[in-house]
Design a protein around this motif. Structure first.
Motif, short mmCIF file in Angstrom:
data_model
loop_
_atom_site.label_atom_id
_atom_site.label_comp_id
_atom_site.label_asym_id
_atom_site.label_seq_id
_atom_site.Cartn_x
_atom_site.Cartn_y
_atom_site.Cartn_z
N ALA A 142 0.83 -1.21 0.00
CA ALA A 142 0.00 0.00 0.00
C ALA A 142 0.87 1.25 0.00
N ILE A 143 0.44 2.22 -0.78
CA ILE A 143 1.07 3.54 -0.79
C ILE A 143 0.24 4.48 0.08
N ASP A 144 -1.08 4.43 -0.09
CA ASP A 144 -2.02 5.20 0.72
C ASP A 144 -3.38 4.53 0.60
N GLU A 145 -4.45 5.21 0.95
CA GLU A 145 -5.80 4.62 0.94
C GLU A 145 -6.28 4.21 -0.44
N THR A 146 -5.76 4.80 -1.49
CA THR A 146 -6.27 4.50 -2.83
C THR A 146 -5.23 3.90 -3.77
N ARG A 147 -3.96 3.95 -3.41
CA ARG A 147 -2.91 3.46 -4.32
C ARG A 147 -2.16 2.28 -3.70
N VAL A 148 -1.87 1.30 -4.57
CA VAL A 148 -1.18 0.10 -4.12
C VAL A 148 -0.28 -0.41 -5.24
N ALA A 149 0.94 -0.81 -4.87
CA ALA A 149 1.87 -1.45 -5.82
C ALA A 149 1.66 -2.96 -5.72
N VAL A 150 1.66 -3.63 -6.86
CA VAL A 150 1.44 -5.08 -6.90
C VAL A 150 2.39 -5.71 -7.92
N ALA A 151 2.58 -7.02 -7.80
CA ALA A 151 3.26 -7.79 -8.83
C ALA A 151 2.16 -8.41 -9.69
N ALA A 152 2.19 -8.15 -11.00
CA ALA A 152 1.10 -8.57 -11.89
C ALA A 152 1.61 -9.33 -13.10
N ILE A 153 0.88 -10.36 -13.46
CA ILE A 153 1.11 -11.09 -14.71
C ILE A 153 -0.14 -10.90 -15.54
#
Length: 189
Positions: A113-124
């Motif tokens: 999580a970066i904040d309430e609305t943004r998130v970093a993920v690993a995606a395929i």
């Protein structure tokens, strides 16, 4: 007769205030050797009294990450059989509302999580088989999803190393920097 209930917790995440921790928990079950779908639930507890202030907040979830004191991002496998995909979800503690953040069309795991609305993920973005000569969309890349503009994720690693796999994003300095693991994954001859 005393009964001892053992609790197996993994992936701890401390809330922004430092007063609570979220964990993925087997809650009385032993790990059975599974390495993909761990079948955990997410519990939140206070750090002052973790054994008494422990509450299950999410069923079938793993890898919790706090977006705020009221928001937890997590991943889970969604669907059955060949059509199942891993997705990242956002859970609001005060309302109990859970919404999917990442598209159902591709696998997304290990939210940071970066904040309430943004998130970093690993995606395929596109599934592959071990025998495939993979295209860029079949590699695991780090992307940032913003709930305010879900159709426009920020692709972090696809531009720098399109043919490498990237894992476990982490956030530094309030989201100014995104870190991750990277490895080159070639078909072995």
């Amino acid at each position: 007769m005393n009964v001892v209930l053992r609790t197996f917790d993994i992936s701890p995440s401390v809330s922004p205030s430092g007063k609570k921790v979220a964990v993925a928990s087997y809650q009385g079950k032993k790990w059975d050797g599974e390495i993909k779908n761990l079948n955990t639930n997410i519990y939140v507890m206070s750090l002052e009294n973790p054994s008494q202030d422990r509450e299950r907040v999410i069923e079938n979830g793993g890898w919790p990450s706090w977006g705020s004191e009221d928001v937890i991002f997590f991943h889970r496998k969604d669907g059955d059989g060949e059509n199942s995909c891993w997705g990242v979800f956002r859970h609001t503690l005060s309302t109990g509302e859970t919404v999917r953040v990442t598209p159902a069309a591709f696998d997304s795991v290990t939210p940071a999580a970066i904040d309430e609305t943004r998130v970093a993920v690993a995606a395929i973005r596109q599934k592959s088989e071990f025998s495939d000569v993979r295209v860029e969309a079949q590699y695991r890349h780090i992307e940032v999803f913003d709930m305010r503009s879900p159709e426009q994720p920020m692709q972090i690693t696809r531009n720098t190393r399109p043919k490498a796999d990237h894992f476990n994003p982490f956030v530094m300095d309030g989201g100014k920097f995104i870190g991750y693991h990277r490895c080159k994954s070639e078909l072995l001859q």
